[in-house]
Enzyme design. Structure first.
Site, PDB file in Angstrom:
ATOM      1  N   HIS A   1      49.703 -39.292  24.531  1.00 28.77           N
ATOM      2  CA  HIS A   1      50.747 -38.973  23.450  1.00 28.77           C
ATOM      3  C   HIS A   1      50.046 -38.503  22.318  1.00 28.77           C
ATOM      4  CE1 HIS A   1      54.635 -40.634  25.054  1.00 28.77           C
ATOM      5  NE2 HIS A   1      53.962 -40.287  25.982  1.00 28.77           N
TER       6      HIS A   1
ATOM      7  N   HIS B   1      50.559 -37.217  29.685  1.00 28.75           N
ATOM      8  CA  HIS B   1      50.161 -38.464  29.580  1.00 28.75           C
ATOM      9  C   HIS B   1      49.875 -39.223  28.173  1.00 28.75           C
ATOM     10  CE1 HIS B   1      49.977 -42.634  31.077  1.00 28.75           C
ATOM     11  NE2 HIS B   1      48.649 -42.594  31.299  1.00 28.75           N
TER      12      HIS B   1
ATOM     13  N   ASP C   1      55.614 -35.017  28.592  1.00 26.69           N
ATOM     14  CA  ASP C   1      56.069 -36.566  28.094  1.00 26.69           C
ATOM     15  C   ASP C   1      57.568 -36.239  27.119  1.00 26.69           C
ATOM     16  OD1 ASP C   1      53.193 -36.258  28.205  1.00 26.69           O
ATOM     17  OD2 ASP C   1      53.864 -38.420  28.504  1.00 26.69           O
TER      18      ASP C   1
ATOM     19  N   HIS D   1      60.318 -38.045  28.218  1.00 24.61           N
ATOM     20  CA  HIS D   1      60.828 -39.155  28.155  1.00 24.61           C
ATOM     21  C   HIS D   1      62.266 -39.302  27.978  1.00 24.61           C
ATOM     22  CE1 HIS D   1      56.957 -41.631  28.484  1.00 24.61           C
ATOM     23  NE2 HIS D   1      56.437 -40.512  27.831  1.00 24.61           N
TER      24      HIS D   1
ATOM     25  N   HIS E   1      48.842 -35.510  35.200  1.00 21.61           N
ATOM     26  CA  HIS E   1      49.262 -36.406  33.944  1.00 21.61           C
ATOM     27  C   HIS E   1      48.470 -37.761  33.974  1.00 21.61           C
ATOM     28  CE1 HIS E   1      52.829 -38.137  32.058  1.00 21.61           C
ATOM     29  NE2 HIS E   1      52.410 -39.406  32.481  1.00 21.61           N
TER      30      HIS E   1
ATOM     31  N   HIS F   1      56.092 -42.697  34.278  1.00 19.42           N
ATOM     32  CA  HIS F   1      57.080 -43.306  33.900  1.00 19.42           C
ATOM     33  C   HIS F   1      58.352 -42.888  34.675  1.00 19.42           C
ATOM     34  CE1 HIS F   1      56.871 -45.358  29.810  1.00 19.42           C
ATOM     35  NE2 HIS F   1      55.760 -44.635  29.852  1.00 19.42           N
TER      36      HIS F   1
END
Ligand code: MN
Length: 415
Positions: free
Chosen positions: A198, A196, A9, A11, A163, A84
């Site tokens: 958080h 996945h 994660d 991002h 995930h 994402h």
């Protein structure tokens, strides 16, 4: 013997604020450099490397350069798609990096009599068997998960990268995300490289093995930042293994610890909120620090927009803070109450919502009152449903929508 990093994660490309955006990318570069320093044999990224399928390219160039450097040093970067960075059309930076040989995608499957057999990627340096299950938006991978089967040899070190949120694993209800039943997850792996959720989770699951979610490497939302401000940690794992796991270590990312100011707005008016926010900000030492300001609750009167964000941003700037992120997503006003909808048909529901909200509108703009307001609202909503044609350029489409908007609300008001 082997050693790997487990990162999740990331991002990349998250945040509009340039300060946070840079911290996010720097965190990834730091994690890769740290992995190099620690002499890992390979790196696993369990999804959401990118915040969107195609992030702003100049922003992520340095991150990609660093990945290439890692691969050139003969350290493989194994990864799976997250929720994402996956795109239905296949247009994603992720897929380009796979094609360029920078990312080794772990998801390899074939169909066999209605079952989906996952094939391993065998790491040539350590002999580890690594399986990967990709994610789709809204846990759409669930259907495939249900059918997967794995047939690993027993005497190898086995990793399963995925995930997805698993029922009963996360304590964090904040996200309210769709979950996968644990029965879909293949048993008897040595290490489950989760992504996945958080939140950092580390547990030994009977019949399964070591289940690890590192949580975000840094942050991608206000909620992530808030957790760090409240003392939570973010980072990644380094794992040593031989036949089984020898040691797992969490490496903490200490790039920033934001300051958090929370204001309960219940029963207050906007002026009171402003006064409280200003006095609390003034009392802080903010030099070089990042401030999170969360205002939540129901104002007794006035509008949420009367909380003057510009003014608060100016004050924070004067105090030499690194920046401020104001969150009012849970701030409501008594003037705009929830409404109950009786219609069940989509078109009627939309009309009813506009009608009821417009009744609560206390302003003087005539375009927003009564039948006229309702018609304008519905026409604008329908206009926003129009999608760009493939043979139409972006600017042409934008102009078309702007012109049509002008016609709907009246040219004079649209300038
Ligand atoms: Mn994520």
């Amino acid at each position: 013997m082997g050693r790997f990093s487990h990162i999740s994660d990331v991002h990349l490309g998250a945040f509009n604020d340039p300060y946070l955006r840079k911290r996010n990318i720097d965190s990834f570069i730091w994690a890769l450099e740290k992995s190099l320093e620690e002499n890992v044999d390979f790196i696993i990224i369990s999804g959401d490397l990118f915040n969107t399928p195609i992030p702003d390219v100049p922003q992520i160039t340095n991150a990609i350069k660093k990945m290439r450097e890692i691969v050139e040093r003969d350290i493989r970067i194994y990864a799976i798609y997250g929720s994402h960075d996956y795109s239905v059309t296949g247009s994603s930076i992720y897929s380009i990096l796979v094609a360029a040989g920078i990312i080794s995608d772990l998801h390899r499957s074939r169909e066999d009599n209605g079952k989906i057999v996952l094939e391993p990627v065998v790491d040539d340096k350590t002999g580890a068997y690594i399986y990967g299950m990709y994610a789709r938006k809204g846990a759409m991978e669930s259907e495939i998960f249900e059918k997967i089967t794995i047939n690993p040899p027993s005497d190898v070190f086995k990793i399963f990268a995925f995930h997805s949120a698993i029922s009963g694993i996360s304590k964090d209800m904040q996200f309210n995300m769709p979950e996968i039943p644990i029965s879909y997850i293949p048993k008897n792996m040595d290490y489950y490289a989760g992504g996945h959720i958080h939140e950092r989770i580390e547990m030994d699951l009977p019949e399964y093995g070591k289940m690890v979610y590192p949580g975000p490497l840094f942050a991608s939302t206000f909620v992530d930042l808030e957790k760090i401000a409240k003392g939570g940690s973010c980072g990644f794992y380094i794992v040593d293994f031989s036949k089984g796991i020898n040691k797992i270590e969490f490496i903490e990312n200490e790039i920033i610890r934001p300051e958090l100011v929370e204001i309960n707005a219940n029963g207050k008016i906007p002026e009171e909120i402003m006064r409280e926010a200003i006095s609390r900000i003034e009392a802080l030492q903010l030099d070089g620090r990042y401030l999170l300001l969360k205002i939540w609750g129901e104002l007794s009167s006035g509008r949420t927009s009367e909380v003057d964000r510009k003014k608060l941003i100016e004050i924070v700037k004067k105090k030499n803070a690194a920046g401020i992120n104001i969150n009012v997503s849970q701030l409501t006003s008594r003037e705009f109450k929830g409404i109950e909808i009786t219609n069940r048909n989509q078109g009627n529901i939309e009309l009813e919502i506009f009608e009821k909200f417009l009744k609560q509108y206390g302003g003087k703009n005539e375009s927003l009152i009564g039948e006229r307001g309702k018609n304008i609202a519905i026409s604008l909503l329908n206009l926003l449903r129009i999608e760009k044609n493939d043979n139409e350029s972006g600017p042409d489409f934008k102009n078309k929508i702007i012109n049509a908007t002008g016609k709907i609300i009246g040219e004079e008001e649209w300038k």
